[in-house]
Design an enzyme around this catalytic site. Structure first.
Site, mmCIF file in Angstrom:
data_model
loop_
_atom_site.group_PDB
_atom_site.id
_atom_site.type_symbol
_atom_site.label_atom_id
_atom_site.label_comp_id
_atom_site.label_asym_id
_atom_site.label_seq_id
_atom_site.Cartn_x
_atom_site.Cartn_y
_atom_site.Cartn_z
ATOM 1 N N GLY A 273 -4.896 4.156 3.023
ATOM 2 C CA GLY A 273 -5.325 3.807 1.833
ATOM 3 C C GLY A 273 -7.056 3.690 1.692
ATOM 4 O O GLY A 273 -7.616 4.654 0.998
ATOM 5 N N ARG A 274 -7.626 2.834 2.185
ATOM 6 C CA ARG A 274 -8.797 2.587 2.066
ATOM 7 C C ARG A 274 -9.832 3.862 2.285
ATOM 8 O O ARG A 274 -10.651 4.225 1.457
ATOM 9 C CB ARG A 274 -9.306 1.357 3.081
ATOM 10 C CG ARG A 274 -10.658 1.055 2.625
ATOM 11 C CD ARG A 274 -11.232 0.064 3.695
ATOM 12 N NE ARG A 274 -10.130 -1.263 3.873
ATOM 13 C CZ ARG A 274 -10.210 -2.234 3.274
ATOM 14 N NH1 ARG A 274 -11.169 -2.510 2.248
ATOM 15 N NH2 ARG A 274 -9.441 -3.453 3.403
ATOM 16 N N CYS A 349 -18.123 -19.737 -12.710
ATOM 17 C CA CYS A 349 -18.467 -20.986 -12.517
ATOM 18 C C CYS A 349 -18.068 -21.168 -11.271
ATOM 19 O O CYS A 349 -17.433 -22.384 -11.038
ATOM 20 C CB CYS A 349 -18.415 -21.854 -13.552
ATOM 21 S SG CYS A 349 -18.743 -21.483 -15.167
HETATM 22 C C1 LIG Z 1 -2.086 -1.386 4.062
HETATM 23 C C2 LIG Z 1 -1.266 -0.507 4.688
HETATM 24 C C3 LIG Z 1 -1.607 0.775 4.679
HETATM 25 C C4 LIG Z 1 -3.010 1.177 4.685
HETATM 26 O O1 LIG Z 1 -4.113 0.615 5.071
HETATM 27 P P1 LIG Z 1 -5.515 0.909 4.843
HETATM 28 O O2 LIG Z 1 -6.335 -0.119 5.669
HETATM 29 O O3 LIG Z 1 -5.736 0.813 3.549
HETATM 30 O O4 LIG Z 1 -5.634 2.497 5.432
HETATM 31 C C5 LIG Z 1 -0.803 1.629 5.667
HETATM 32 N N1 LIG Z 1 0.350 1.368 5.945
HETATM 33 C C6 LIG Z 1 0.790 -0.034 5.879
HETATM 34 C C7 LIG Z 1 2.106 -0.508 6.267
HETATM 35 C C8 LIG Z 1 0.088 -1.025 5.019
HETATM 36 O O5 LIG Z 1 0.611 -2.273 4.850
#
Ligand SMILES: *Cc1c(COP(=O)(O)O)cnc(C)c1O
Length: 401
Positions: A273-274, A349
């Protein structure tokens, strides 16, 4: 920063700030390079929870084989944004309604998190009018903190977590699925899923992947089922201290190719993802005020961690670049940073509303200068507490859509 992001951020009025700016052209190029670096027998899925923005999902469509979703909400959203794309459905605590919705949506792979989930899934299938089967991967929580991996900070595997099955529980689930019982007629065991860690560099990711594959192959041998697939998870590192650095996809792909050579017939899947979307997003804002407090400079910007929670969650300073604005139309003196560094705070705040702490890059920063926070394309807006203090939401701009 790409020219198009800089140009766009310069052209916004102050009232159009803060704003998220996404460079979809850069995202497409990056994702295509990742796909190219991976062997053919490795499928690339995007973990939607990193950033489920529909334009990003669509921009990734050509480079990815599918999307990993972890809730009924993500499932419906991704289905609508990229109709027909294969989906893997994971996550702990799937409700009966989510299971029914995912069956109706025909998800490609189920990541099963517990023995009970096998029963829930089979019961939901039995309720469907037409007899059907589904393809499952067992999500396992493997100990990987051995030898070469001692130094690795593991977030989700090898220690007590609500995620996946312990190895002995996985053995029991395999028995239920392959022992000739009723579950195995509905639920087809295709292999194993493991997402054990996040923030790993390529060499560590490879060591984890090898461990998952070897363990899965031994499991399949013990039970005499054909191991078709192993999903080795996501968690590829990005470096918030060095926005120019990238995960070494080439080395990772070469390592996976070797691993696949040792396992002919096996298909791997990875679900970052990231590392796919973090770099394509920017949070653009302006300095509203600069204040000296007990000897330290604070620059207060429009917006804050209710829009970009990432630095507060991770305890880091979000990297940023300054776009100087020379015009100062007011008759009063222009507040500016004069101590050589400043903490960039938001409008909330609470003392926790800090985007970057004691940053030298803020030297000379003036009220009305623009600040663009980098690496805001993942785990940023969608993990933030938007309604806290009721400030307006940022704008969203997708370049190259
Ligand atoms: C969050 C997650 C990902 C992605 O993780 P990243 O650190 O964003 O690459 C992939 N698989 C599962 C099961 C996740 O929970």
């Amino acid at each position: 920063m790409t020219d198009s992001v800089r140009h766009h951020a310069t052209g916004l009025t102050a009232e159009e700030l803060p704003a998220y700016i996404y460079d979809l052209t850069a995202l497409r190029e990056h994702a295509a390079a990742v796909r190219t670096a991976l062997p053919e027998r490795v499928e690339l899925y995007y973990a939607a929870k990193a950033n489920p923005g529909a334009p990003l999902l669509r921009a990734l469509r050509d480079a990815v084989d599918g999307y990993e979703v972890s809730s009924g909400g993500e499932l419906a959203h991704v289905r609508a944004a990229v109709p027909g794309a294969p989906l893997a459905f994971g996550g702990p605590g799937k409700t009966p309604a989510e299971i029914a919705a995912a069956l109706d949506a025909g998800v490609h792979r189920w990541h099963v998190e517990s023995e009970q989930e096998l029963h829930r899934l089979a019961a939901a299938l039995a309720d469907r009018p037409q007899a059907r089967t589904v393809d499952v991967l067992l999500r396992v929580n493997l100990p990987v903190g051995e030898g070469a991996l001692d130094a690795v900070a593991l977030a989700m595997g090898g220690r007590p977590t609500p995620f996946g099955l312990d190895p002995d529980q996985a053995e029991e689930c395999v028995r239920l699925l392959t022992g000739g019982g009723p579950l195995g007629r509905q639920l087809l065991l295709r292999g194993v899923h493991a997402h054990l860690a996040s923030g790993l560099a390529a060499a560590e990711q490879l060591a984890v992947a090898e461990r998952i594959v070897e363990w899965s192959a031994a499991l399949a041998d013990r039970h005499g089922f054909p191991l078709e697939e192993v999903n080795i998870g996501g968690g590829m590192a990005v470096d918030y201290d060095d926005p120019a650095a990238r995960f070494d996809w080439t080395a990772f792909g070469e390592g996976l190719a070797k691993l696949l050579d040792a396992h002919p017939g096996l298909r791997l899947r990875t679900e970052p993802g990231r590392a796919l979307t973090a770099h394509c997003g920017w949070y653009a804002t302006e300095v509203l005020d600069v204040k000296r407090s007990h000897g330290e400079d604070f620059a207060v910007v429009r917006g804050g961690t209710h829009h970009l929670r990432t630095p507060a969650t991770r305890g880091h300073s979000q990297p940023f670049e300054v776009l100087p604005v020379d015009a100062w139309p007011h008759p009063w003196p222009r507040p500016a940073v004069t101590t050589g560094r400043a903490t960039l705070a938001g409008q909330l705040c609470t003392p926790k509303d800090v985007l970057a702490r004691a940053a030298k890059e803020a030297d000379g920063l003036r009220t009305a200068d623009r600040v663009l926070f980098a690496m805001a394309g993942a785990y940023a807006w969608n993990i933030s507490h938007h309604e806290f203090l009721m400030h307006p939401h940022p704008g969203f701009h997708y370049l190259g859509e």
